[in-house]
Scaffold this motif. Structure first.
Motif, PDB file in Angstrom:
ATOM      1  N   HIS A 274       0.682  22.196  60.929  1.00  0.00           N
ATOM      2  CA  HIS A 274      -0.534  22.968  60.684  1.00  0.00           C
ATOM      3  C   HIS A 274      -0.298  24.150  59.750  1.00  0.00           C
ATOM      4  O   HIS A 274      -1.247  24.866  59.404  1.00  0.00           O
ATOM      5  CB  HIS A 274      -1.138  23.452  62.002  1.00  0.00           C
TER       6      HIS A 274
ATOM      7  N   HIS B  60      -2.927  14.933  65.577  1.00  0.00           N
ATOM      8  CA  HIS B  60      -3.826  14.039  64.849  1.00  0.00           C
ATOM      9  C   HIS B  60      -3.491  14.165  63.362  1.00  0.00           C
ATOM     10  O   HIS B  60      -3.598  15.250  62.792  1.00  0.00           O
ATOM     11  CB  HIS B  60      -5.279  14.414  65.109  1.00  0.00           C
TER      12      HIS B  60
ATOM     13  N   MET C  83      -7.027  15.634  60.132  1.00  0.00           N
ATOM     14  CA  MET C  83      -7.664  16.673  60.930  1.00  0.00           C
ATOM     15  C   MET C  83      -9.087  16.949  60.445  1.00  0.00           C
ATOM     16  O   MET C  83      -9.609  16.222  59.619  1.00  0.00           O
ATOM     17  CB  MET C  83      -6.807  17.936  60.862  1.00  0.00           C
ATOM     18  N   GLY C  84      -9.662  17.992  60.966  1.00  0.00           N
ATOM     19  CA  GLY C  84     -11.007  18.391  60.567  1.00  0.00           C
ATOM     20  C   GLY C  84     -12.007  17.287  60.863  1.00  0.00           C
ATOM     21  O   GLY C  84     -12.007  16.713  61.962  1.00  0.00           O
ATOM     22  N   PRO C  85     -12.833  16.942  59.872  1.00  0.00           N
ATOM     23  CA  PRO C  85     -13.856  15.919  60.107  1.00  0.00           C
ATOM     24  C   PRO C  85     -13.268  14.528  60.363  1.00  0.00           C
ATOM     25  O   PRO C  85     -13.954  13.654  60.878  1.00  0.00           O
ATOM     26  CB  PRO C  85     -14.692  15.931  58.825  1.00  0.00           C
ATOM     27  N   ASP C  86     -11.998  14.320  60.010  1.00  0.00           N
ATOM     28  CA  ASP C  86     -11.360  13.017  60.210  1.00  0.00           C
ATOM     29  C   ASP C  86     -10.584  12.917  61.524  1.00  0.00           C
ATOM     30  O   ASP C  86      -9.954  11.901  61.814  1.00  0.00           O
ATOM     31  CB  ASP C  86     -10.435  12.688  59.033  1.00  0.00           C
ATOM     32  N   ARG C  87     -10.624  13.961  62.323  1.00  0.00           N
ATOM     33  CA  ARG C  87      -9.904  13.962  63.597  1.00  0.00           C
ATOM     34  C   ARG C  87     -10.362  12.811  64.506  1.00  0.00           C
ATOM     35  O   ARG C  87      -9.549  12.141  65.137  1.00  0.00           O
ATOM     36  CB  ARG C  87     -10.091  15.297  64.301  1.00  0.00           C
ATOM     37  N   LYS C  88     -11.663  12.577  64.566  1.00  0.00           N
ATOM     38  CA  LYS C  88     -12.185  11.484  65.403  1.00  0.00           C
ATOM     39  C   LYS C  88     -11.704  10.125  64.903  1.00  0.00           C
ATOM     40  O   LYS C  88     -11.433   9.231  65.697  1.00  0.00           O
ATOM     41  CB  LYS C  88     -13.707  11.530  65.469  1.00  0.00           C
TER      42      LYS C  88
ATOM     43  N   GLN D  90       0.480  12.503  56.473  1.00  0.00           N
ATOM     44  CA  GLN D  90      -0.703  11.789  55.990  1.00  0.00           C
ATOM     45  C   GLN D  90      -0.311  10.515  55.234  1.00  0.00           C
ATOM     46  O   GLN D  90      -0.966   9.485  55.375  1.00  0.00           O
ATOM     47  CB  GLN D  90      -1.560  12.710  55.124  1.00  0.00           C
TER      48      GLN D  90
ATOM     49  N   LYS E 129       2.538  18.289  56.346  1.00  0.00           N
ATOM     50  CA  LYS E 129       1.202  17.710  56.535  1.00  0.00           C
ATOM     51  C   LYS E 129       0.989  16.508  55.624  1.00  0.00           C
ATOM     52  O   LYS E 129       0.552  15.442  56.072  1.00  0.00           O
ATOM     53  CB  LYS E 129       0.146  18.782  56.250  1.00  0.00           C
TER      54      LYS E 129
END
Length: 91
Positions: free
Chosen positions: A56, A24, A27-32, A66, A62
């Motif tokens: 990672h 993904h 990541m983190g809160p933006d994974r969804k 992005q 990374k």
């Protein structure tokens, strides 16, 4: 959702078809959001989850992914929508 970044099932970095893992981009809160909008790529295990080059572990890898993800998203939905959802410009 199917990836909007990549159409082939191979490592996005080195091109191998061995030991692939789905990454993904945000990541983190933006994974969804990555999942919802197809901001995923396949990476081999070494480029995904192993130091020193894995996404990672390696800040440059990374950030490059992005930028790639943002460009793909903006082609589909535009810059304003990206900023609304992700709140940061990676370009």
């Amino acid at each position: 959702m199917k990836s909007i970044v990549q159409s082939e099932k191979r490592c996005y970095i080195c091109g191998t078809c061995q030991n692939l893992e789905r990454h993904h981009i945000f990541m983190g809160p933006d994974r969804k959001l990555s999942e919802k909008y197809g901001l995923t790529v396949y990476l081999c295990h070494m480029h995904h989850n192993e130091p020193p080059d894995g996404a990672h572990f390696n800040k440059n890898t990374k950030r490059w992914l992005q930028r790639v993800g943002q460009m793909a998203f903006e082609q589909e939905y535009g810059h304003e929508k990206f900023m609304e959802l992700f709140g940061r410009n990676y370009l």
